[in-house]
Design an enzyme around this catalytic site. Structure first.
Site, short mmCIF file in Angstrom:
data_model
loop_
_atom_site.label_atom_id
_atom_site.label_comp_id
_atom_site.label_asym_id
_atom_site.label_seq_id
_atom_site.Cartn_x
_atom_site.Cartn_y
_atom_site.Cartn_z
N ASP A 22 1.02 -1.12 0.01
CA ASP A 22 -0.09 -0.53 -0.06
C ASP A 22 0.93 1.20 -0.12
O ASP A 22 2.02 1.48 0.43
CB ASP A 22 -0.75 -0.18 1.30
CG ASP A 22 -1.69 1.27 1.55
OD1 ASP A 22 -2.44 1.34 0.77
OD2 ASP A 22 -1.72 1.86 2.43
N ASP A 24 -0.46 5.19 0.80
CA ASP A 24 -0.72 5.90 2.16
C ASP A 24 -0.98 5.37 3.52
O ASP A 24 -1.79 4.15 3.80
CB ASP A 24 -2.06 7.20 1.73
CG ASP A 24 -1.70 7.81 0.58
OD1 ASP A 24 -1.09 8.95 0.99
OD2 ASP A 24 -2.22 7.06 -0.53
N ASP A 198 -2.27 0.04 5.63
CA ASP A 198 -2.48 0.34 7.30
C ASP A 198 -4.12 0.14 7.77
O ASP A 198 -4.45 0.84 8.22
CB ASP A 198 -1.62 1.34 7.20
CG ASP A 198 -2.83 2.61 5.99
OD1 ASP A 198 -2.58 3.65 6.60
OD2 ASP A 198 -3.09 2.46 4.86
#
Length: 250
Positions: A22, A24, A198
């Site tokens: 991922d 961001d 996240d």
């Protein structure tokens, strides 16, 4: 994530990994709006070295559009990317989705609502609509209710709730499916899948990686998660990737 696993550091990397990341909150720290993200100077070189070491078996799997991701990484252009949670792919031959764009009236309603809450933000990318409220917590309720109303009027779409926003995107499209598609292709096929993310939107990716016997890594504050390993923040991710490079050299 079980308490016993919540502080487990992922294992030292191996040359047979297929690495999915991922962006961001995983390679960068979160800021109030996606267009305000600044990429750390070590990220581009790290991605280039990993891509070389894993013979191209590195892909970014992100909610960003390919256009937004390329602008963030410029001048680096990653060979393998799933953007908009798998609605966009590079290379171009990777199967994607032919989902219809969200009607303009819904996009306009979201933008008008965001304009009434200082710090709220809307991203509209064809078939995806994302309402952000990280910098405007008071907008959480109104934006959630609007997103629920919009999704109720779109039989082809569903809601995906995040930590500081809510997204409307086509049914059946998620990061798990994106990873599964990459794993069926060279140079990923036959390798051990590894995914770090996240956000709740990363959970389908964790599920697929776990199913394939791989390594799933949740980044950030402790929360319930399918991930089997954890890292504290984007800085810890970069340290882990540096370990990968040192391990490969040795």
């Amino acid at each position: 994530m079980k308490d016993a696993d919540a502080d487990r550091i992922p294992p030292a990397p191996d040359a047979d990994w297929a690495l999915f990341l991922d962006v961001d909150g995983t390679l960068t720290h979160h800021v109030d709006t996606p267009d305000a993200v600044v990429l750390g100077e070590q990220v581009r070189p790290a991605l280039q070295r990993l891509d070389a070491m894993l013979e191209g078996a590195v892909a970014l799997v992100t909610g960003r559009s390919l256009e937004a991701l390329d602008a963030l990484l410029d001048p680096l252009r990653m060979r393998h990317v799933a953007g908009l949670h798998g609605l966009e792919y590079r290379p171009a031959g990777t199967p994607g989705s032919g989902a219809a764009p969200i009607p303009h009236r819904f996009v306009q309603a979201a933008r008008e609502l965001a304009a009434r809450h200082d710090g709220a933000h809307v991203e509209a990318h064809g078939a995806c609509l994302y309402l952000h409220w990280r910098a405007a917590p008071a907008a959480s309720g109104p934006m959630t209710r609007l997103a629920e109303d919009i999704a109720a009027g779109l039989a082809t779409h569903r809601l995906h709730r995040g930590a500081h926003g809510i997204e409307i995107r086509p049914r059946g499209m998620d990061k798990g499916l994106a990873i599964r598609r990459f794993m069926a292709m060279p140079p990923f096929a036959g390798r051990t899948p590894v995914f770090a993310g996240d956000d709740p939107a990363d959970e389908p990716g964790f599920a697929v990686v776990n199913e394939m016997g791989g390594i799933s890594v949740c980044v950030g504050a402790r929360r319930p998660s399918l991930a089997r390993f954890a890292l504290a923040d984007a800085g810890a991710v970069l340290d882990w990737l540096a370990l990968h490079q040192a391990h490969a050299v040795n």
